[in-house]
Design a protein around this motif. Structure first.
Motif, PDB file in Angstrom:
ATOM      1  N   UNK A  63      -1.168   6.148   7.704  1.00 16.14           N
ATOM      2  CA  UNK A  63      -1.898   7.312   8.506  1.00 16.14           C
ATOM      3  C   UNK A  63      -3.061   7.624   7.829  1.00 16.14           C
ATOM      4  N   UNK A  64      -4.049   7.864   8.366  1.00 15.10           N
ATOM      5  CA  UNK A  64      -5.222   8.679   7.792  1.00 15.10           C
ATOM      6  C   UNK A  64      -5.408   9.942   8.382  1.00 15.10           C
ATOM      7  N   UNK A  65      -4.829  11.260   8.068  1.00 17.21           N
ATOM      8  CA  UNK A  65      -4.893  12.362   8.934  1.00 17.21           C
ATOM      9  C   UNK A  65      -6.309  13.135   8.757  1.00 17.21           C
ATOM     10  N   UNK A  66      -6.630  13.698   9.618  1.00 14.87           N
ATOM     11  CA  UNK A  66      -8.100  14.279   9.722  1.00 14.87           C
ATOM     12  C   UNK A  66      -7.829  15.629  10.805  1.00 14.87           C
ATOM     13  N   UNK A  67      -8.650  16.473  10.557  1.00 14.88           N
ATOM     14  CA  UNK A  67      -8.762  17.839  11.781  1.00 14.88           C
ATOM     15  C   UNK A  67      -8.930  19.368  10.677  1.00 14.88           C
ATOM     16  N   UNK A  82     -12.542  18.474   4.273  1.00 17.39           N
ATOM     17  CA  UNK A  82     -13.441  19.116   3.662  1.00 17.39           C
ATOM     18  C   UNK A  82     -12.832  19.856   2.291  1.00 17.39           C
ATOM     19  N   UNK A  83     -11.587  20.489   2.862  1.00 15.83           N
ATOM     20  CA  UNK A  83     -11.196  21.566   2.031  1.00 15.83           C
ATOM     21  C   UNK A  83      -9.967  20.999   0.932  1.00 15.83           C
ATOM     22  N   UNK A  84      -9.021  20.105   1.740  1.00 12.28           N
ATOM     23  CA  UNK A  84      -7.796  19.636   1.060  1.00 12.28           C
ATOM     24  C   UNK A  84      -8.120  18.099   0.713  1.00 12.28           C
ATOM     25  N   UNK A  85      -8.994  17.374   1.298  1.00  7.38           N
ATOM     26  CA  UNK A  85      -9.134  15.986   1.029  1.00  7.38           C
ATOM     27  C   UNK A  85      -8.186  15.007   0.914  1.00  7.38           C
ATOM     28  N   UNK A  86      -7.270  15.204   1.998  1.00  7.00           N
ATOM     29  CA  UNK A  86      -6.063  14.575   2.328  1.00  7.00           C
ATOM     30  C   UNK A  86      -6.436  12.892   2.118  1.00  7.00           C
ATOM     31  N   UNK A  87      -5.395  12.120   1.646  1.00 14.23           N
ATOM     32  CA  UNK A  87      -5.455  10.694   1.557  1.00 14.23           C
ATOM     33  C   UNK A  87      -4.687  10.148   2.739  1.00 14.23           C
ATOM     34  N   UNK A  88      -4.700   8.794   2.896  1.00  9.19           N
ATOM     35  CA  UNK A  88      -4.128   7.801   3.727  1.00  9.19           C
ATOM     36  C   UNK A  88      -2.739   8.177   3.086  1.00  9.19           C
ATOM     37  N   UNK A  89      -1.593   7.876   3.813  1.00  7.65           N
ATOM     38  CA  UNK A  89      -0.216   7.911   3.398  1.00  7.65           C
ATOM     39  C   UNK A  89       0.615   7.223   4.287  1.00  7.65           C
ATOM     40  N   UNK A  90       1.885   6.778   3.939  1.00  2.51           N
ATOM     41  CA  UNK A  90       2.878   5.983   4.820  1.00  2.51           C
ATOM     42  C   UNK A  90       3.873   6.963   5.391  1.00  2.51           C
ATOM     43  N   UNK A  91       3.989   6.527   6.720  1.00  2.00           N
ATOM     44  CA  UNK A  91       5.303   7.122   7.394  1.00  2.00           C
ATOM     45  C   UNK A  91       5.915   5.977   8.544  1.00  2.00           C
ATOM     46  N   UNK A  92       6.928   6.568   9.064  1.00  2.00           N
ATOM     47  CA  UNK A  92       7.680   5.707   9.965  1.00  2.00           C
ATOM     48  C   UNK A  92       7.508   6.101  11.260  1.00  2.00           C
ATOM     49  N   UNK A 260      -3.431   1.947  15.338  1.00  2.00           N
ATOM     50  CA  UNK A 260      -3.530   3.123  15.961  1.00  2.00           C
ATOM     51  C   UNK A 260      -4.668   3.450  15.927  1.00  2.00           C
ATOM     52  N   UNK A 261      -5.510   3.665  17.312  1.00  2.35           N
ATOM     53  CA  UNK A 261      -6.994   3.847  17.313  1.00  2.35           C
ATOM     54  C   UNK A 261      -7.285   5.127  17.186  1.00  2.35           C
ATOM     55  N   UNK A 262      -6.250   6.102  17.109  1.00  3.41           N
ATOM     56  CA  UNK A 262      -6.270   7.526  17.255  1.00  3.41           C
ATOM     57  C   UNK A 262      -5.763   8.495  17.981  1.00  3.41           C
ATOM     58  N   UNK A 263      -4.676   8.944  17.544  1.00  3.45           N
ATOM     59  CA  UNK A 263      -3.904  10.121  18.209  1.00  3.45           C
ATOM     60  C   UNK A 263      -4.441  11.522  17.713  1.00  3.45           C
ATOM     61  N   UNK A 279      -5.915  14.473  14.177  1.00  8.55           N
ATOM     62  CA  UNK A 279      -5.979  13.094  14.364  1.00  8.55           C
ATOM     63  C   UNK A 279      -5.190  12.321  13.310  1.00  8.55           C
ATOM     64  N   UNK A 280      -4.296  11.453  13.809  1.00  9.42           N
ATOM     65  CA  UNK A 280      -3.503  10.489  12.769  1.00  9.42           C
ATOM     66  C   UNK A 280      -3.994   9.159  13.592  1.00  9.42           C
ATOM     67  N   UNK A 281      -4.499   8.324  12.395  1.00 11.20           N
ATOM     68  CA  UNK A 281      -4.892   6.846  12.931  1.00 11.20           C
ATOM     69  C   UNK A 281      -4.672   5.983  11.587  1.00 11.20           C
ATOM     70  N   UNK A 282      -4.610   4.674  11.936  1.00 11.54           N
ATOM     71  CA  UNK A 282      -4.348   3.828  10.843  1.00 11.54           C
ATOM     72  C   UNK A 282      -3.524   2.364  11.178  1.00 11.54           C
ATOM     73  N   UNK A 283      -3.401   1.642  10.171  1.00  9.03           N
ATOM     74  CA  UNK A 283      -2.868   0.297  10.670  1.00  9.03           C
ATOM     75  C   UNK A 283      -1.205   0.473  10.634  1.00  9.03           C
ATOM     76  N   UNK A 284      -0.562  -0.069  11.401  1.00  6.58           N
ATOM     77  CA  UNK A 284       0.914  -0.422  11.325  1.00  6.58           C
ATOM     78  C   UNK A 284       1.458  -1.803  11.682  1.00  6.58           C
ATOM     79  N   UNK A 285       2.523  -1.950  11.316  1.00  3.15           N
ATOM     80  CA  UNK A 285       3.445  -3.219  11.274  1.00  3.15           C
ATOM     81  C   UNK A 285       4.812  -2.796  11.326  1.00  3.15           C
ATOM     82  N   UNK A 286       5.630  -3.855  12.139  1.00  3.92           N
ATOM     83  CA  UNK A 286       6.805  -3.571  12.314  1.00  3.92           C
ATOM     84  C   UNK A 286       7.883  -4.504  13.109  1.00  3.92           C
ATOM     85  N   UNK A 287       8.962  -4.120  13.229  1.00  5.53           N
ATOM     86  CA  UNK A 287       9.767  -5.299  13.702  1.00  5.53           C
ATOM     87  C   UNK A 287      10.163  -4.704  15.463  1.00  5.53           C
TER      88      UNK A 287
END
Length: 291
Positions: A63-67, A82-92, A260-263, A279-287
């Motif tokens: 996920x890549x968070x923004x907002x 702009x303030x915190x500069x959050x990076x992409x990170x993994x979740x489930x 995920x094109x954008x939540x 917003x949370x967007x990014x690649x996903x893969x699973x079973x």
């Protein structure tokens, strides 16, 4: 799955994109409703590629968070990029789907986002009545939990796929915080400061969903997609879209991957209410496991 003291420039493009997705969502939903009487007579078949009673989906989501968070009464702004500069990170992300009749589903989705980052502030921030000075070392944290009970009805269900509508309640609990210890930087004193804003809301959303098996003589390869959204007038809006490609490994197990094109959701600020755009967007893969 819907996530603040200088002259912050709001980007209007995401809002326009959200409106376009919402309009598309409801246009497709109206078409589905119009087509329902014609599709109702079509029965099911035991040889459907997508035949199951109970299904479990588990996804790794990068996920890549923004907002941003806006203090009650518009008294301050905390921007996640702009303030915190959050990076992409993994979740489930997990989903349980019970298809209790040929065309009716009940499902539940859950996911959790939790990220923190320590930075040196390059501007003064005022948030929730607290002031954080330039040069202060501060830790920003984003916590977001999303619980989704929902219902799906398939207007059309054939051997090679289905077309339906989802109606669900997105129960969102999101918290943004900023914490700075007492310190002196270049002769400027920063007292210990902590500011936090929390928003917990149930957001009803709806939209079309589909699954299509590419080959007529094989259920090996398929695509799956949905578009969900709702406009809450003066309160805010929500929109999301997800698309995946799946490969059937065995009768009961498939591998899926996509994007995920954008939540995205907007909850507008009022005098006594925190405002949130997340917003949370990014690649996903699973079973996917079906029975």
């Amino acid at each position: 799955m819907n996530v603040f003291a200088h002259n912050f420039r709001r980007n209007s493009s995401p809002r326009k994109n959200s409106r376009r997705l919402l309009v598309t969502c409801w246009l497709v939903l109206l078409i589905l409703l119009a087509a329902a009487p014609a599709a109702h007579a079509a029965g099911g078949s035991d040889d459907e590629y997508d035949s199951y009673k109970l299904r479990f989906d588990g996804f790794w989501f990068y996920s890549h968070p923004a907002g941003h968070f806006t203090s009650a009464g518009n008294t301050g702004l905390l921007d996640l990029q702009e303030d915190i500069d959050f990076n992409s990170y993994s979740t489930f992300v997990g989903k349980v789907d019970w298809k209790f009749t040929h065309k009716n589903h009940l499902y539940f989705i859950a996911t959790n986002f939790d990220q923190s980052k320590t930075i040196i502030l390059d501007r003064a921030i005022i948030f929730q009545g607290e002031t954080f000075n330039v040069g202060a070392t501060a830790t920003g944290r984003l916590q977001s939990m999303l619980l989704i009970p929902g219902y799906q009805y398939d207007f059309i269900r054939r051997k090679r796929g289905s077309l339906g509508v989802q109606v669900q309640a997105n129960i969102i609990d999101v918290t943004g915080s900023l914490n700075a210890a007492a310190q002196v930087n270049n002769g400027v004193s920063q007292g210990a400061a902590f500011a936090s804003g929390n928003l917990r809301v149930p957001l009803p959303v709806a939209g079309p969903t589909m699954r299509y098996y590419i080959f007529n003589n094989s259920g090996r390869l398929f695509v799956d997609a949905n578009v969900l959204g709702m406009y809450f007038f003066g309160y805010g809006n929500y929109v999301s879209s997800m698309g995946t490609v799946g490969v059937t490994i065995t009768k009961n197990v498939s591998v899926r991957g996509g994007y995920q094109l954008g939540s995205r959701f907007d909850i507008n600020t009022k005098a006594q209410r925190l405002g949130v755009t997340l917003s949370q967007k990014g690649a996903l893969v699973g079973l996917e496991i079906s029975f």
